[in-house]
Design a protein around this motif. Structure first.
Motif, PDB file in Angstrom:
ATOM      1  N   UNK A  72     -45.023  11.628  50.050  1.00  0.00           N
ATOM      2  CA  UNK A  72     -44.262  12.551  50.891  1.00  0.00           C
ATOM      3  C   UNK A  72     -42.955  11.911  51.344  1.00  0.00           C
ATOM      4  N   UNK A  73     -42.997  10.626  51.668  1.00  0.00           N
ATOM      5  CA  UNK A  73     -41.784   9.913  52.084  1.00  0.00           C
ATOM      6  C   UNK A  73     -40.774   9.868  50.939  1.00  0.00           C
ATOM      7  N   UNK A  74     -41.261   9.620  49.722  1.00  0.00           N
ATOM      8  CA  UNK A  74     -40.367   9.608  48.555  1.00  0.00           C
ATOM      9  C   UNK A  74     -39.745  10.987  48.342  1.00  0.00           C
ATOM     10  N   UNK A  75     -40.567  12.036  48.411  1.00  0.00           N
ATOM     11  CA  UNK A  75     -40.049  13.397  48.229  1.00  0.00           C
ATOM     12  C   UNK A  75     -39.053  13.746  49.332  1.00  0.00           C
ATOM     13  N   UNK A  76     -39.333  13.303  50.541  1.00  0.00           N
ATOM     14  CA  UNK A  76     -38.424  13.551  51.656  1.00  0.00           C
ATOM     15  C   UNK A  76     -37.076  12.865  51.403  1.00  0.00           C
ATOM     16  N   UNK A  77     -37.128  11.618  50.933  1.00  0.00           N
ATOM     17  CA  UNK A  77     -35.874  10.889  50.649  1.00  0.00           C
ATOM     18  C   UNK A  77     -35.072  11.607  49.570  1.00  0.00           C
ATOM     19  N   UNK A  78     -35.757  12.125  48.557  1.00  0.00           N
ATOM     20  CA  UNK A  78     -35.072  12.876  47.492  1.00  0.00           C
ATOM     21  C   UNK A  78     -34.438  14.140  48.080  1.00  0.00           C
ATOM     22  N   UNK A  79     -35.179  14.838  48.928  1.00  0.00           N
ATOM     23  CA  UNK A  79     -34.646  16.065  49.552  1.00  0.00           C
ATOM     24  C   UNK A  79     -33.443  15.749  50.433  1.00  0.00           C
ATOM     25  N   UNK A  80     -33.509  14.644  51.160  1.00  0.00           N
ATOM     26  CA  UNK A  80     -32.380  14.253  52.010  1.00  0.00           C
ATOM     27  C   UNK A  80     -31.155  13.976  51.150  1.00  0.00           C
ATOM     28  N   UNK A  81     -31.356  13.267  50.038  1.00  0.00           N
ATOM     29  CA  UNK A  81     -30.229  12.964  49.144  1.00  0.00           C
ATOM     30  C   UNK A  81     -29.642  14.255  48.563  1.00  0.00           C
ATOM     31  N   UNK A  82     -30.509  15.157  48.098  1.00  0.00           N
ATOM     32  CA  UNK A  82     -30.031  16.429  47.553  1.00  0.00           C
ATOM     33  C   UNK A  82     -29.323  17.247  48.622  1.00  0.00           C
ATOM     34  N   UNK A  83     -29.852  17.231  49.830  1.00  0.00           N
ATOM     35  CA  UNK A  83     -29.243  17.969  50.922  1.00  0.00           C
ATOM     36  C   UNK A  83     -27.848  17.407  51.234  1.00  0.00           C
ATOM     37  N   UNK A  84     -27.724  16.087  51.203  1.00  0.00           N
ATOM     38  CA  UNK A  84     -26.421  15.471  51.449  1.00  0.00           C
ATOM     39  C   UNK A  84     -25.408  15.883  50.380  1.00  0.00           C
ATOM     40  N   UNK A  85     -25.861  15.938  49.121  1.00  0.00           N
ATOM     41  CA  UNK A  85     -24.977  16.361  48.026  1.00  0.00           C
ATOM     42  C   UNK A  85     -24.559  17.815  48.245  1.00  0.00           C
ATOM     43  N   UNK A  86     -25.514  18.664  48.585  1.00  0.00           N
ATOM     44  CA  UNK A  86     -25.201  20.081  48.803  1.00  0.00           C
ATOM     45  C   UNK A  86     -24.255  20.262  49.993  1.00  0.00           C
ATOM     46  N   UNK A  87     -24.453  19.497  51.037  1.00  0.00           N
ATOM     47  CA  UNK A  87     -23.547  19.587  52.198  1.00  0.00           C
ATOM     48  C   UNK A  87     -22.137  19.149  51.811  1.00  0.00           C
ATOM     49  N   UNK A  88     -22.052  18.069  51.014  1.00  0.00           N
ATOM     50  CA  UNK A  88     -20.734  17.604  50.570  1.00  0.00           C
ATOM     51  C   UNK A  88     -20.063  18.669  49.705  1.00  0.00           C
ATOM     52  N   UNK A  89     -20.843  19.292  48.813  1.00  0.00           N
ATOM     53  CA  UNK A  89     -20.287  20.347  47.970  1.00  0.00           C
ATOM     54  C   UNK A  89     -19.848  21.540  48.815  1.00  0.00           C
ATOM     55  N   UNK A  90     -20.643  21.908  49.800  1.00  0.00           N
ATOM     56  CA  UNK A  90     -20.280  23.030  50.668  1.00  0.00           C
ATOM     57  C   UNK A  90     -19.002  22.718  51.439  1.00  0.00           C
ATOM     58  N   UNK A  91     -18.892  21.483  51.924  1.00  0.00           N
ATOM     59  CA  UNK A  91     -17.679  21.084  52.638  1.00  0.00           C
ATOM     60  C   UNK A  91     -16.473  21.135  51.715  1.00  0.00           C
ATOM     61  N   UNK A  92     -16.648  20.622  50.503  1.00  0.00           N
ATOM     62  CA  UNK A  92     -15.554  20.632  49.527  1.00  0.00           C
ATOM     63  C   UNK A  92     -15.133  22.062  49.189  1.00  0.00           C
ATOM     64  N   UNK A  93     -16.098  22.934  48.949  1.00  0.00           N
ATOM     65  CA  UNK A  93     -15.783  24.321  48.618  1.00  0.00           C
ATOM     66  C   UNK A  93     -15.131  25.042  49.804  1.00  0.00           C
ATOM     67  N   UNK A  94     -15.591  24.744  51.006  1.00  0.00           N
ATOM     68  CA  UNK A  94     -14.978  25.338  52.197  1.00  0.00           C
ATOM     69  C   UNK A  94     -13.522  24.894  52.320  1.00  0.00           C
ATOM     70  N   UNK A  95     -13.288  23.598  52.089  1.00  0.00           N
ATOM     71  CA  UNK A  95     -11.913  23.085  52.147  1.00  0.00           C
ATOM     72  C   UNK A  95     -11.034  23.730  51.076  1.00  0.00           C
ATOM     73  N   UNK A  96     -11.571  23.895  49.874  1.00  0.00           N
ATOM     74  CA  UNK A  96     -10.811  24.527  48.792  1.00  0.00           C
ATOM     75  C   UNK A  96     -10.482  25.970  49.130  1.00  0.00           C
ATOM     76  N   UNK A  97     -11.456  26.673  49.685  1.00  0.00           N
ATOM     77  CA  UNK A  97     -11.242  28.060  50.061  1.00  0.00           C
ATOM     78  C   UNK A  97     -10.172  28.166  51.150  1.00  0.00           C
ATOM     79  N   UNK A  98     -10.248  27.280  52.132  1.00  0.00           N
ATOM     80  CA  UNK A  98      -9.227  27.269  53.179  1.00  0.00           C
ATOM     81  C   UNK A  98      -7.837  27.029  52.579  1.00  0.00           C
ATOM     82  N   UNK A  99      -7.778  26.057  51.670  1.00  0.00           N
ATOM     83  CA  UNK A  99      -6.499  25.731  51.028  1.00  0.00           C
ATOM     84  C   UNK A  99      -5.966  26.950  50.265  1.00  0.00           C
TER      85      UNK A  99
END
Length: 139
Positions: A72-99
């Motif tokens: 469960x700890x391993x799966x949680x770490x994977x989910x955290x990493x994926x979530x961080x990637x998705x948040x970074x992508x969302x931030x990037x897309x939000x910035x692009x849209x604003x631009x």
């Protein structure tokens, strides 16, 4: 088993001979006390065996729980990493849209989203008329 009975009966007869000179009441009490102590030792030994088995069972269950926690700890770490990637992508897309919105607002271009079919790909430019069947398919 019969060897135990034989030794128990011979031990009882030895006890009888050993206590033959004693008062009958005292002799019976001592023999009874010895038997009670023997039963108590056997009961204690059985309890020890039962507790040892319970310890083994609980250690096995504990190992299973620890393994599940690790998975469960391993799966949680994977989910955290994926979530961080998705948040970074969302931030990037939000910035692009604003631009892009700033570029559109800055140029003074007014884009009519409703009029441009490329900006609304699901909007069809023609009416939804049923297509006549050639008879190959029956509905």
């Amino acid at each position: 088993m019969s060897g135990l009975r034989q030794s128990a009966s011979s031990s009882a007869s030895e006890d009888d001979q050993r206590y033959a000179g004693m008062d009958e009441k005292k002799r019976k009490r001592m023999i009874s006390n010895r038997e009670s102590a023997r039963r108590s030792r056997m009961k204690k030994q059985k309890l020890l065996q039962d507790l040892t088995g319970e310890v083994s069972r609980l250690q096995g269950a504990n190992k299973n729980i620890v393994a599940k926690i690790e998975q469960t700890t391993e799966r949680y770490a994977i989910c955290v990493a994926q979530n961080n990637v998705l948040r970074a992508q969302a931030t990037e897309l939000t910035d692009r849209l604003r631009y892009l919105n700033d570029v559109i607002d800055g140029t003074g271009l007014a884009v009519d989203v409703a009029a441009d079919p490329l900006l609304k790909p699901l909007r069809t430019p023609f009416s939804m008329q049923p297509i006549a069947s050639s008879g190959l398919f029956k509905f």
